[in-house]
Design a protein around this motif. Structure first.
Motif, mmCIF file in Angstrom:
data_model
loop_
_atom_site.group_PDB
_atom_site.id
_atom_site.type_symbol
_atom_site.label_atom_id
_atom_site.label_comp_id
_atom_site.label_asym_id
_atom_site.label_seq_id
_atom_site.Cartn_x
_atom_site.Cartn_y
_atom_site.Cartn_z
ATOM 1 N N ASN A 164 33.068 57.532 63.474
ATOM 2 C CA ASN A 164 32.398 56.287 63.099
ATOM 3 C C ASN A 164 32.858 55.818 61.721
ATOM 4 O OD1 ASN A 164 30.963 56.240 65.479
ATOM 5 N ND2 ASN A 164 29.141 57.212 64.618
ATOM 6 N N LYS A 165 33.025 56.766 60.810
ATOM 7 C CA LYS A 165 33.521 56.416 59.471
ATOM 8 C C LYS A 165 34.922 55.826 59.552
ATOM 9 C CE LYS A 165 30.935 59.559 56.418
ATOM 10 N NZ LYS A 165 29.904 60.009 57.334
ATOM 11 N N ALA A 184 37.207 51.735 48.105
ATOM 12 C CA ALA A 184 35.795 51.613 47.742
ATOM 13 C C ALA A 184 34.923 52.102 48.895
ATOM 14 C CB ALA A 184 35.462 50.170 47.383
ATOM 15 N N LEU A 185 35.320 51.762 50.120
ATOM 16 C CA LEU A 185 34.581 52.218 51.292
ATOM 17 C C LEU A 185 34.737 53.725 51.481
ATOM 18 C CD1 LEU A 185 32.941 51.788 53.859
ATOM 19 C CD2 LEU A 185 35.058 51.105 55.022
ATOM 20 N N LEU A 186 35.950 54.249 51.303
ATOM 21 C CA LEU A 186 36.178 55.684 51.459
ATOM 22 C C LEU A 186 35.342 56.481 50.454
ATOM 23 C CD1 LEU A 186 40.044 55.727 51.993
ATOM 24 C CD2 LEU A 186 38.316 56.376 53.676
ATOM 25 N N TRP A 187 35.237 55.955 49.228
ATOM 26 C CA TRP A 187 34.438 56.648 48.215
ATOM 27 C C TRP A 187 32.955 56.594 48.574
ATOM 28 C CZ3 TRP A 187 34.326 60.347 45.126
ATOM 29 C CH2 TRP A 187 33.391 60.446 44.094
ATOM 30 N N MET A 191 30.473 59.830 49.195
ATOM 31 C CA MET A 191 29.193 60.028 48.542
ATOM 32 C C MET A 191 28.059 60.195 49.553
ATOM 33 S SD MET A 191 29.731 60.355 45.404
ATOM 34 C CE MET A 191 31.058 61.338 46.146
ATOM 35 N N GLU A 192 28.198 59.564 50.712
ATOM 36 C CA GLU A 192 27.211 59.761 51.763
ATOM 37 C C GLU A 192 27.219 61.221 52.224
ATOM 38 O OE1 GLU A 192 28.402 56.898 54.631
ATOM 39 O OE2 GLU A 192 27.330 55.244 53.686
ATOM 40 N N ARG A 193 28.402 61.807 52.295
ATOM 41 C CA ARG A 193 28.488 63.223 52.661
ATOM 42 C C ARG A 193 27.811 64.085 51.601
ATOM 43 N NH1 ARG A 193 33.876 61.314 53.493
ATOM 44 N NH2 ARG A 193 34.363 61.042 55.700
ATOM 45 N N ARG A 194 27.961 63.734 50.335
ATOM 46 C CA ARG A 194 27.347 64.514 49.272
ATOM 47 C C ARG A 194 25.824 64.404 49.297
ATOM 48 N NH1 ARG A 194 30.887 66.503 45.412
ATOM 49 N NH2 ARG A 194 32.790 66.967 46.575
ATOM 50 N N VAL A 434 20.249 56.119 51.568
ATOM 51 C CA VAL A 434 19.849 56.172 50.171
ATOM 52 C C VAL A 434 21.073 56.157 49.301
ATOM 53 C CG1 VAL A 434 17.718 57.417 50.646
ATOM 54 C CG2 VAL A 434 19.801 58.698 50.233
ATOM 55 N N PRO A 435 20.978 55.725 48.035
ATOM 56 C CA PRO A 435 22.142 55.693 47.154
ATOM 57 C C PRO A 435 22.748 57.079 47.010
ATOM 58 C CG PRO A 435 20.319 54.461 46.208
ATOM 59 C CD PRO A 435 19.782 55.200 47.403
ATOM 60 N N ALA A 436 24.061 57.145 46.907
ATOM 61 C CA ALA A 436 24.759 58.426 46.836
ATOM 62 C C ALA A 436 25.224 58.723 45.427
ATOM 63 C CB ALA A 436 25.961 58.397 47.781
ATOM 64 N N MET A 437 25.233 60.014 45.105
ATOM 65 C CA MET A 437 25.751 60.471 43.814
ATOM 66 C C MET A 437 26.627 61.681 44.079
ATOM 67 S SD MET A 437 22.519 60.175 41.251
ATOM 68 C CE MET A 437 23.525 60.690 39.878
ATOM 69 N N GLU A 438 27.559 61.923 43.178
ATOM 70 C CA GLU A 438 28.493 63.023 43.352
ATOM 71 C C GLU A 438 28.694 63.683 42.020
ATOM 72 O OE1 GLU A 438 32.433 64.889 43.172
ATOM 73 O OE2 GLU A 438 31.756 63.114 42.086
ATOM 74 N N PRO A 439 28.934 65.015 42.035
ATOM 75 C CA PRO A 439 29.096 65.696 40.757
ATOM 76 C C PRO A 439 30.323 65.250 40.011
ATOM 77 C CG PRO A 439 29.689 67.132 42.573
ATOM 78 C CD PRO A 439 29.095 65.917 43.173
#
Length: 439
Positions: A164-165, A184-187, A191-194, A434-439
């Motif tokens: 789907n991605k 931008a979409l790939l990033w 972040m959705e995975r994170r 929900v908004p995504a964040m990554e380390p």
């Protein structure tokens, strides 16, 4: 939960002791010097023709501080390589270079071809590096999953999510999206995975059901996953140690792209000088060589990191012993029922059963059907009644509620049936909203 004796919390201080074993060799000073020279050469070309709006944006990005996140920088480098290769495509080069109008043009073409080959090779290596790391993470988590039909379902859901991605990316490209739009979409997808990992660590949302499958995961690992997005969390130690080298490489590739963009745009007015193309070639050589070294180094650090604890080390095998098939005897004229509760749509009801041979069991089959029970108590037949010797199957739910699996031996007047079975409600692998964040 399996024993966690001998495991300590994966804190920033704990990781610091691990990273002490992996000092990163410094970059050559030329990496910074060449980036500065290329930016200066780009600025000089403004005298040939005014800086266009897109060039001004690129100039600002090349002069800015790179993003703090290591993953984001890796994606940024990959994006810049693709942008540079787009510029170097033969059909997009200045007419003089396409036609090789003069000996000097032929020489420039040869050097640009060399640059293109180096960056093409580096881009492929980076793509493989990222794919390998993604597979390592998923496969590590899967070692804790039930090694039966439920684990298979989770893999299938992950594969469907990834398809789907990819379809989302393909749709963007078909609609004329730029390289920048695509990355931008790939990033965003990364972040959705994170966020999914963070949900797993805190056992929130649909993952609170999934966590119970992780019977062998030490709590310290779940705590680490939950804290992975914290600004000063455990992964900040990795950023401080290894981030500066990557930031320098990011600035170098941006300087390379900036110079190529402005110099090729003005090639008809001012051809690239021999000394200038030499600077560009040296910059690309150092960039690709050092980037390969960095990815190889960080890959070794990553795969050996203490937050990758094998299922065997976590004593998951012992914990799974309580997760074996169940056995029951169904008397003649009776049924056996199991009710599974489903909290989220797109969950999977899955089963695997067989009848065991007995001394008096002459007819080895049994009736089986599945029905849905709504919150109001209304029943709906989902899987029609049929007689089986054994069966393994699943279906995707469209409603939350209770699902009753029924093994029916009521048609038998004399023979009991020995049933061996395993059933479960496997939660969906969904994209978080929900908004995504990554380390």
């Amino acid at each position: 939960m399996a024993t966690t004796e001998g495991f300590v919390p994966i804190t920033r201080a704990y990781l610091a002791r691990y990273y002490d074993k992996y000092p990163l060799p410094p970059l050559p000073d030329a990496a910074t010097d060449l980036a500065a020279r290329l930016r200066a050469l780009s600025a000089d070309l403004a005298a040939v023709a005014p800086i266009a709006p897109d060039e001004e944006l690129l100039k600002q990005e090349a002069a800015s501080i790179p993003a703090h996140k290591i993953d984001e920088n890796l994606w940024k480098n990959r994006e810049q390589m693709e942008e540079i290769l787009f510029l170097l495509n033969t059909s997009r080069r200045p007419v003089a270079l396409q036609q090789k109008s003069a000996p000097k043009d032929s020489e420039i073409v040869s050097k640009l071809d060399d640059i293109e080959a180096k960056l093409t090779d580096m881009l492929k290596k980076l793509e493989q590096f990222q794919l390998k790391n993604a597979d390592n993470v998923f496969n590590t988590v899967m070692t804790y999953m039930p090694q039966d039909f439920r684990g298979t379902l989770i893999r299938q859901q992950r594969e469907r999510s990834e398809r789907n991605k990819q379809a989302e990316v393909d749709s963007l490209v078909s609609a004329g999206g730029s390289i920048h739009d695509r990355y931008a979409l790939l990033w965003k997808q990364q972040m959705e995975r994170r966020v999914q990992l963070a949900q797993l660590g805190s056992a929130t949302g649909v993952y609170k059901t999934l966590v119970r499958y992780l019977v062998g995961v030490p709590q310290v690992l779940l705590d680490f996953i939950r804290q992975i997005n914290d600004d000063n969390g455990p992964m900040e130690e990795q950023r401080e140690r290894y981030g500066p080298t990557l930031y320098t490489l990011t600035k170098l590739v941006l300087a390379i792209r900036l110079y190529l963009h402005v110099s090729l745009a003005r090639y008809e007015q001012r051809k690239i000088e021999k000394d200038d193309i030499a600077v560009l070639q040296q910059a690309v050589t150092i960039y690709t060589e050092e980037f390969v070294k960095f990815t190889e180094f960080i890959g070794e650090v990553f795969v050996n990191a203490p937050f990758f604890i094998s299922a065997e080390d976590a004593v998951a095998a012992d914990a799974r012993k309580s997760d074996e098939y169940k056995e029951t005897t169904i008397p003649a004229g009776k049924t056996h029922e199991v009710i599974l509760s489903v909290e989220a749509v797109n969950s999977y009801i899955a089963w695997d059963f067989s009848l065991q041979q007995g001394a008096l069991n002459m007819v080895l089959d049994i009736g089986f059907h599945v029905e849905y029970i709504s919150h109001s108590g209304e029943k709906t037949l989902i899987l029609p009644y049929r007689r089986y010797e054994a069966d393994q199957g699943n279906f995707c739910t469209v409603s939350a509620g209770s699902y009753k699996l029924v093994w029916d031996n009521s048609y038998s007047s004399f023979f009991k049936k020995s049933l061996r079975y395993k059933v479960d409600a496997v939660p969906p692998v969904v994209e978080p909203a929900v908004p995504a964040m990554e380390p």
